[in-house]
Design a protein around this motif. Structure first.
Motif, short mmCIF file in Angstrom:
data_model
loop_
_atom_site.label_atom_id
_atom_site.label_comp_id
_atom_site.label_asym_id
_atom_site.label_seq_id
_atom_site.Cartn_x
_atom_site.Cartn_y
_atom_site.Cartn_z
N THR A 1 0.84 -1.19 0.00
CA THR A 1 0.00 0.00 0.00
C THR A 1 0.88 1.25 0.00
OG1 THR A 1 -0.12 0.11 2.42
CG2 THR A 1 -1.75 -1.27 1.29
N ALA A 2 0.26 2.40 0.04
CA ALA A 2 1.00 3.65 -0.02
C ALA A 2 1.96 3.82 1.15
CB ALA A 2 0.03 4.83 -0.08
N ASP A 3 1.60 3.28 2.31
CA ASP A 3 2.42 3.50 3.51
C ASP A 3 3.00 2.25 4.12
OD1 ASP A 3 -0.02 2.50 4.31
OD2 ASP A 3 -0.16 3.77 6.09
N SER B 1 -6.08 -7.78 7.81
CA SER B 1 -7.04 -6.75 8.21
C SER B 1 -6.97 -5.52 7.30
CB SER B 1 -6.79 -6.34 9.67
OG SER B 1 -6.92 -7.43 10.54
N ALA B 2 -5.76 -5.07 7.02
CA ALA B 2 -5.60 -3.86 6.22
C ALA B 2 -6.05 -4.06 4.79
CB ALA B 2 -4.14 -3.41 6.24
#
Length: 350
Positions: A209-211, A248-249
């Motif tokens: 993801t982005a982070d 979860s994310a």
């Protein structure tokens, strides 16, 4: 004589006193001189496979300890030869790969059909061979990411292999085919009396993801380990976890609150112990990869990774680029530094 524990960076030194409160160490099948008797003899591995495992666990500086130090050099295919050997061109000659593993006191050397094919008769009796049978190559344009077989299990056996290794990109579109191919290859390897080592890697653009990069999440890598031991791996290779909460994310798979609230924390030892737990609570050994070479701090980074792995209940490191992308003598010293962590009885399970 200077100890491996002298002058550790503060962050690494703090790991020596950490106590794990997730999976108690008493629940683990801990490494030790009798590990094969405890964890493999009761199972379905044949006497020939047990002999091969014995060759792996009873070679090099860590012989008889239940720990493993393996030199892996397949980056000439996986990352291109120029990028891999440019920092130290002597390794364009594959014999130097074997020499580094021998002089570095490793339990085994893991490399390609091509490397072993050039020097097998000279070294097969001097160090156990771990033949990597599949690879991802980067010459296809645009690049694709798929592990494909580069040779047969029978060819590895003819080279004098003690073990075969393979990678599965769990989470990729091709993972179903890879699982079937590697499962069949491992079954054949066991029939021929060889041990099996699985690189349980994740590969899916959606896992990043982005982070945060969830390719190194404890929950996702732990499940990859669980799949790996299920298909017959005798040893699991996995990247050291750096975060958690991938399921979860990314909102897929199935989870339970205990996975994140009770069975792990943000401490790297706890994250790695979750990986060990998914290797049937240590019945199948977890070896963590050493990662890329970043230069002057490689030795400290390798020692830190080894401390985390050992204190979590893992069985060793499989470290390549940090060793071969530097002068030969420095590579030997780095491998010895890793091994010194596992030989130091003051570094215990957390």
């Amino acid at each position: 004589m200077a100890s491996i524990l002298d002058k550790l960076p503060a962050e690494t030194a703090a790991l020596l006193d950490y106590q794990c409160h997730t999976f108690p160490k008493e629940q683990l099948h801990q490494p030790g001189s009798d590990f094969l008797d405890r964890c493999f003899v009761p199972g379905n591995r044949t006497p020939q496979v047990l002999r091969s495992l014995g060759q792996l666990y009873h070679h090099g500086r860590l012989a008889g300890t239940g720990y493993l130090s393996i030199l892996p050099v397949d980056q000439g295919i996986e990352h291109t030869a120029g990028a891999s050997f440019g920092p130290n061109p002597m390794y364009f000659d594959p014999e130097n790969i074997i020499r580094l593993a021998v002089e570095g006191g490793c339990n085994a050397v893991a490399t390609t059909f091509g490397t072993f094919g050039t020097v097998a008769r000279r070294y097969a009796h001097k160090i156990p061979f771990l033949v990597k049978i599949n690879h991802n190559e980067l010459l296809t344009y645009p690049n694709k990411y798929d592990q494909i077989l580069f040779g047969s299990v029978e060819e590895a056996w003819n080279l004098g292999a003690t073990a075969v290794g393979a990678t599965i990109y769990f989470g990729s579109e091709e993972s179903g085919r890879q699982i079937q191919e590697v499962s069949a290859a491992f079954e054949r390897a066991h029939e021929l009396g060889m041990a099996t080592v699985l690189w349980c890697y994740l590969r899916n653009n959606a896992f990043k993801t982005a982070d945060k990069d969830f390719h190194v999440a404890a929950d996702l890598t732990g499940q990859a380990n669980h799949l790996g031991v299920t298909i017959g791996a005798d040893i699991i290779k996995q990247k050291l976890p750096e975060n958690n909460g991938g399921f979860s994310a990314l909102k897929f798979g199935k989870t339970h609150p205990a996975m994140y609230e009770q069975l792990s924390t943000e401490n790297p030892i706890d994250l790695t112990r979750y990986q060990v737990a998914n290797c049937y609570m240590g019945r199948i050994g977890l070896i963590n990869s050493g990662g890329e070479s970043l230069g002057a701090g490689d030795r400290d980074a390798a020692i830190r990774t080894a401390i985390i792995n050992k204190r979590a209940g893992g069985q060793g490191l499989i470290s390549g680029r940090k060793a071969f992308q530097r002068p030969f003598a420095e590579g030997v010293d780095l491998l010895h530094a890793i091994q010194d962590v596992y030989l130091d009885k003051r570094i215990t399970l957390a």
